[in-house]
Design a protein around this motif. Structure first.
Motif, PDB file in Angstrom:
ATOM      1  N   CYS A   1      37.490  13.447  67.166  1.00  0.00           N
ATOM      2  CA  CYS A   1      38.137  14.711  67.503  1.00  0.00           C
ATOM      3  C   CYS A   1      37.085  15.675  68.045  1.00  0.00           C
ATOM      4  O   CYS A   1      36.117  16.003  67.349  1.00  0.00           O
ATOM      5  CB  CYS A   1      38.834  15.307  66.286  1.00  0.00           C
ATOM      6  N   VAL A   2      37.263  16.118  69.295  1.00  0.00           N
ATOM      7  CA  VAL A   2      36.286  16.963  69.978  1.00  0.00           C
ATOM      8  C   VAL A   2      36.951  18.242  70.460  1.00  0.00           C
ATOM      9  O   VAL A   2      37.983  18.198  71.128  1.00  0.00           O
ATOM     10  CB  VAL A   2      35.667  16.227  71.184  1.00  0.00           C
ATOM     11  N   VAL A   3      36.374  19.381  70.086  1.00  0.00           N
ATOM     12  CA  VAL A   3      36.803  20.664  70.627  1.00  0.00           C
ATOM     13  C   VAL A   3      35.984  20.925  71.887  1.00  0.00           C
ATOM     14  O   VAL A   3      34.752  20.983  71.837  1.00  0.00           O
ATOM     15  CB  VAL A   3      36.605  21.801  69.609  1.00  0.00           C
ATOM     16  N   VAL A   4      36.658  21.055  73.016  1.00  0.00           N
ATOM     17  CA  VAL A   4      35.975  21.188  74.296  1.00  0.00           C
ATOM     18  C   VAL A   4      35.255  22.529  74.413  1.00  0.00           C
ATOM     19  O   VAL A   4      34.183  22.624  74.985  1.00  0.00           O
ATOM     20  CB  VAL A   4      36.979  21.011  75.458  1.00  0.00           C
ATOM     21  N   ASN A   5      35.820  23.592  73.828  1.00  0.00           N
ATOM     22  CA  ASN A   5      35.209  24.926  73.898  1.00  0.00           C
ATOM     23  C   ASN A   5      34.784  25.380  72.503  1.00  0.00           C
ATOM     24  O   ASN A   5      35.372  26.310  71.948  1.00  0.00           O
ATOM     25  CB  ASN A   5      36.200  25.948  74.469  1.00  0.00           C
ATOM     26  N   PRO A   6      33.782  24.744  71.917  1.00  0.00           N
ATOM     27  CA  PRO A   6      33.467  25.047  70.519  1.00  0.00           C
ATOM     28  C   PRO A   6      32.967  26.455  70.289  1.00  0.00           C
ATOM     29  O   PRO A   6      33.064  26.963  69.181  1.00  0.00           O
ATOM     30  CB  PRO A   6      32.372  24.021  70.188  1.00  0.00           C
ATOM     31  N   GLN A   7      32.428  27.100  71.331  1.00  0.00           N
ATOM     32  CA  GLN A   7      31.904  28.449  71.119  1.00  0.00           C
ATOM     33  C   GLN A   7      32.998  29.415  70.681  1.00  0.00           C
ATOM     34  O   GLN A   7      32.735  30.421  70.022  1.00  0.00           O
ATOM     35  CB  GLN A   7      31.211  28.976  72.382  1.00  0.00           C
ATOM     36  N   ILE A   8      34.244  29.131  70.993  1.00  0.00           N
ATOM     37  CA  ILE A   8      35.344  30.013  70.609  1.00  0.00           C
ATOM     38  C   ILE A   8      35.570  29.963  69.107  1.00  0.00           C
ATOM     39  O   ILE A   8      36.010  30.924  68.494  1.00  0.00           O
ATOM     40  CB  ILE A   8      36.628  29.613  71.362  1.00  0.00           C
ATOM     41  N   THR A   9      35.252  28.827  68.494  1.00  0.00           N
ATOM     42  CA  THR A   9      35.496  28.679  67.061  1.00  0.00           C
ATOM     43  C   THR A   9      34.381  29.262  66.229  1.00  0.00           C
ATOM     44  O   THR A   9      34.496  29.347  65.020  1.00  0.00           O
ATOM     45  CB  THR A   9      35.657  27.190  66.702  1.00  0.00           C
ATOM     46  N   LEU A  10      33.269  29.663  66.836  1.00  0.00           N
ATOM     47  CA  LEU A  10      32.113  30.126  66.074  1.00  0.00           C
ATOM     48  C   LEU A  10      32.177  31.629  65.837  1.00  0.00           C
ATOM     49  O   LEU A  10      31.317  32.386  66.231  1.00  0.00           O
ATOM     50  CB  LEU A  10      30.820  29.750  66.807  1.00  0.00           C
TER      51      LEU A  10
END
Length: 730
Positions: A604-613
């Motif tokens: 499972c990969v989040v393509v825009n992980p910076q949004i979750t940080l």
């Protein structure tokens, strides 16, 4: 064994290194015999043969040309070995009576009259009597191919209960033979490393007693010479052969640079010369493995193919016979392990390679790649197309498989016409560099295609000619539009890979380019679709054979969809978060995964992980429990707190866990539960803000064999519990 007798009579080498074979340094005077790269193994085998009472037999195995026979001869000729010894070459086609005669001639100097004897029983008895006259003897059986020869020879050797004691040394290309033929020890003779390769090349090239002149020449050519040696990829036979060819030419920097850059024929000539030695490794493969080996040569030299792609190619080609209850992957793994045991290909390890024999990438040594291409050409198994001249060659006619290493060739009219006229082609692999613009690939003429891999060619529109290729089992293309509804005409399709051009892919929460008819492909086993939604199934839709669903959007993982693919074993989820998705609804895809009872691999990969940080560490909802069948798990960009790891740590079958790009976040991770990661073998943690990591009990991670920590710059220390684990920290 009578140790005192051995020590008094022969004064054998101690186990520590000494001057005879301990160094790979070179005596430029040429007086000593050095064994570059195998001196330690030499010492070990000598010690086992002379000193260990529990060992009667030692076997050496490895690839053809790696130095097994050289090592065995050095051991047999060593003055510290017993006075009675025999060296006999067996080979794949042996005659027992000739082997017995060879042994008899070496152990009994007065046997001239017996060497004309043709009766095996008589010869066997004389060998037995001759050996029984010696207190200690050594028999070297070189190049053994199967177990039968040992069973036939055993009656010719005195039993262990006899006064005479024998030691046996075996060399073989087969690991299986080495480990099962004798109840002794088996050692693999390894390839040389870069330094050892250069030392061997230097030794073969510069043995002149004119020391000053030689040393000046070595200094001048060393840098380029090391590159030449490196190109031999650690195979001593190739290094020695290249050295012979170099010795016939001028030792100039200009010429050696051409050789190092493979701009002349030296390596081709060397590989052709040694192919006679390597050829039996192919010739005596079982028929089902020959095709698999030849297929390994379709790619360019020094190119690695992921195992997953190789398996799908083999399956579509029909190499993997379907067996009830077994997947094509399990059969392919069995074939690969057979080939690995026979030392005809190499595993390329990485952090994904499972510690219990899992393989991610394969690679052919350049000499075996040359052999594979040569034999594939002879048998019209496949044809490599790299230049315009290749495309016009007469040899392209009648070929069943084409491998295109230069995609631009499709745009050249005469090459295009040559390919189009070859109606027998059933496989077309386009593995050249990615081409940014469309090129015509004459699909309308290749009606018998079963395999089409065109991922490196960009299509602006779906090539409608594909829909006429009803024999297709494997289709992989790069295409940004919508798949036509008539895709259902490809009813034989087992593998479908649609890759989107990365420069035009956008984050859309409801992106879908698959038609409803995708559910009509009942034979489909592998479906890879970059970030697309699976359309909602119609009543009665069912994909019973689908084992792998990769790169699918999170919105597709609904209960209605997943219950129609109950046999799924591999699932890859691609979550594309946009700014408006702050409620993290895509993460609800985890709620239904637990219903996949056959699932063993999840990514499972989040393509825009910076949004979750964000500053909020606690997730909006907890991580769901994964199915207990899970063996491999990869998570990236989810941003869960480390407390949620308890929902993963209790999985009873989890062996590989990869946590990338803030999959979990927070400064502290405490492993305190009773049964935490009890089956885990491989753990990768990459890109996280973890500071303190504590493990309460040695029982946790007790089977861990590989730990990889990358870009975790805040982590203060690795828990002391991992002191004996192979680790990598970057």
């Amino acid at each position: 064994m009578k140790k005192a007798y051995v020590e008094e009579l022969h004064n054998p080498l101690p186990r520590e290194e000494d001057d005879h074979a301990a160094s790979s340094e070179i005596d430029l005077g040429g007086n000593k015999s050095y064994m570059v790269g195998i001196s330690d193994l030499y010492q070990t085998v000598i010690y086992d043969v002379l000193y260990d009472d529990e060992i009667r037999t030692v076997s050496l195995y490895g690839a053809a040309g790696v130095g097994k026979t050289t090592l065995a001869k050095e051991i047999c000729e060593d003055p510290s070995i017993f006075e009675c010894r025999a060296f006999v070459t067996i080979g794949p086609k042996y005659q027992l009576k000739e082997i017995l005669k060879c042994i008899l001639a070496q152990v009994d100097p007065d046997c001239d009259k017996l060497l004309v004897e043709e009766d095996e029983e008589v010869l066997s008895k004389y060998v037995y009597r001759s050996l029984n006259c010696w207190l200690l003897y050594l028999i070297v059986l070189d190049d053994v191919w199967d177990l039968q020869v040992w069973h036939e020879l055993k009656r010719s050797f005195p039993d262990e209960e006899e006064e005479s004691e024998g030691r046996f040394l075996l060399t073989t290309r087969s690991r299986e033979v080495a480990e099962s033929c004798f109840a002794g020890r088996a050692f693999e003779v390894p390839f040389l490393d870069k330094a050892e390769s250069w030392n061997l090349l230097r030794q073969k090239m510069f043995s002149s007693p004119q020391l000053e002149e030689v040393r000046r020449k070595i200094a001048e050519l060393e840098e380029v010479g090391r590159k030449i040696a490196e190109n031999c990829e650690g195979l001593p036979l190739l290094i020695v052969t290249v050295a012979k060819l170099l010795s016939k030419a001028d030792k100039t920097l200009e010429y050696w640079t051409k050789v190092a850059e493979k701009k002349d024929s030296t390596f081709s000539e060397a590989n052709e010369q040694i192919s006679e030695v390597l050829f039996p490794s192919y010739e005596y493969l079982p028929q089902h493995l020959k095709a698999c080996f030849l297929y390994m040569g379709v790619v360019t030299q020094n190119y690695e193919i992921p195992l997953s792609k190789l398996i799908k190619w083999w399956s579509a080609e029909g190499f993997l016979e379907r067996v009830q209850g077994r997947t094509s992957e399990s059969i392919a793994l069995e074939f690969l392990r057979e080939l690995l045991s026979k030392n005809v290909f190499m595993v390329i390890p990485n952090e994904s390679s499972d510690s219990d024999g899992g393989i991610k990438n394969y690679g052919l040594h350049s000499s075996f790649w040359y052999l594979s291409n040569r034999e594939a050409g002879k048998n019209k198994f496949f044809y490599n197309l790299n230049t315009r001249v290749d495309g016009l060659a007469e040899g392209i006619k009648g070929q069943r498989r084409l491998c295109i290493h230069n995609n631009i060739l499709f745009g050249i009219k005469d090459v295009y016409n040559s390919i189009a006229s070859t109606s027998t082609v059933c496989s077309l692999l386009c593995i050249g560099p990615h081409h940014p613009y469309p090129v015509p690939i004459c699909l309308e003429y290749l009606r018998l295609l079963r395999v089409l891999d065109a991922l490196t060619i960009r299509f602006y529109e779906f090539p409608m000619e594909v829909l006429n290729l009803v024999h297709l089992k494997y289709l992989a293309i790069t295409f940004n539009g919508h798949l036509p509804t008539f895709i259902s005409k490809l009813w034989n399709l087992e593998c479908l890979v649609i890759r989107r051009n990365r420069s035009t892919v956008k984050s859309h929460g409801n992106s879908s380019y698959l038609p409803m008819e995708i559910w009509d492909l009942r034979k489909l086993e592998h479906l890879q679709i970059m970030g697309s939604n699976l359309p909602k199934p119609r009543e009665g839709s069912f994909l019973p054979n689908l084992l792998a669903l990769l790169d699918v959007s999170a919105q597709s993982c609904t209960e209605d969809v997943l219950e129609r693919i109950p046999n799924l074993q591999k699932l890859g989820i691609r979550i594309e978060l946009a700014l408006e998705n702050v409620d993290q609804k895509p993460f609800f895809c985890f709620d239904h995964i637990s219903h996949l009872h056959e699932l063993n691999t999840l990514k499972c990969v989040v393509v825009n992980p910076q949004i979750t940080l964000s500053e909020i560490v606690a997730p909006i909802f907890p991580l769901s429990i994964f199915p207990s069948s899970l063996v491999k798990l990869t998570l990236s960009g989810l941003g869960y707190p480390w407390e949620e790891m308890s929902r993963i740590s209790s999985l009873p079958n989890l062996r590989v866990l990869k946590l990338k790009c803030y999959a979990f976040r927070g400064p502290k991770w405490e492993v305190v539960g009773r049964f935490e990661f009890e089956a885990l073998r491989i753990l990768l943690i990459e890109d996280t803000d973890l500071v303190q990591w504590t493990v309460a009990d040695d029982y946790h991670f007790r089977h861990l064999s590989c730990l990889s920590i990358k870009h975790c710059y805040k982590l203060e220390e690795i828990p002391a519990n991992f002191g004996n684990v192979s680790s990598e920290n970057a």
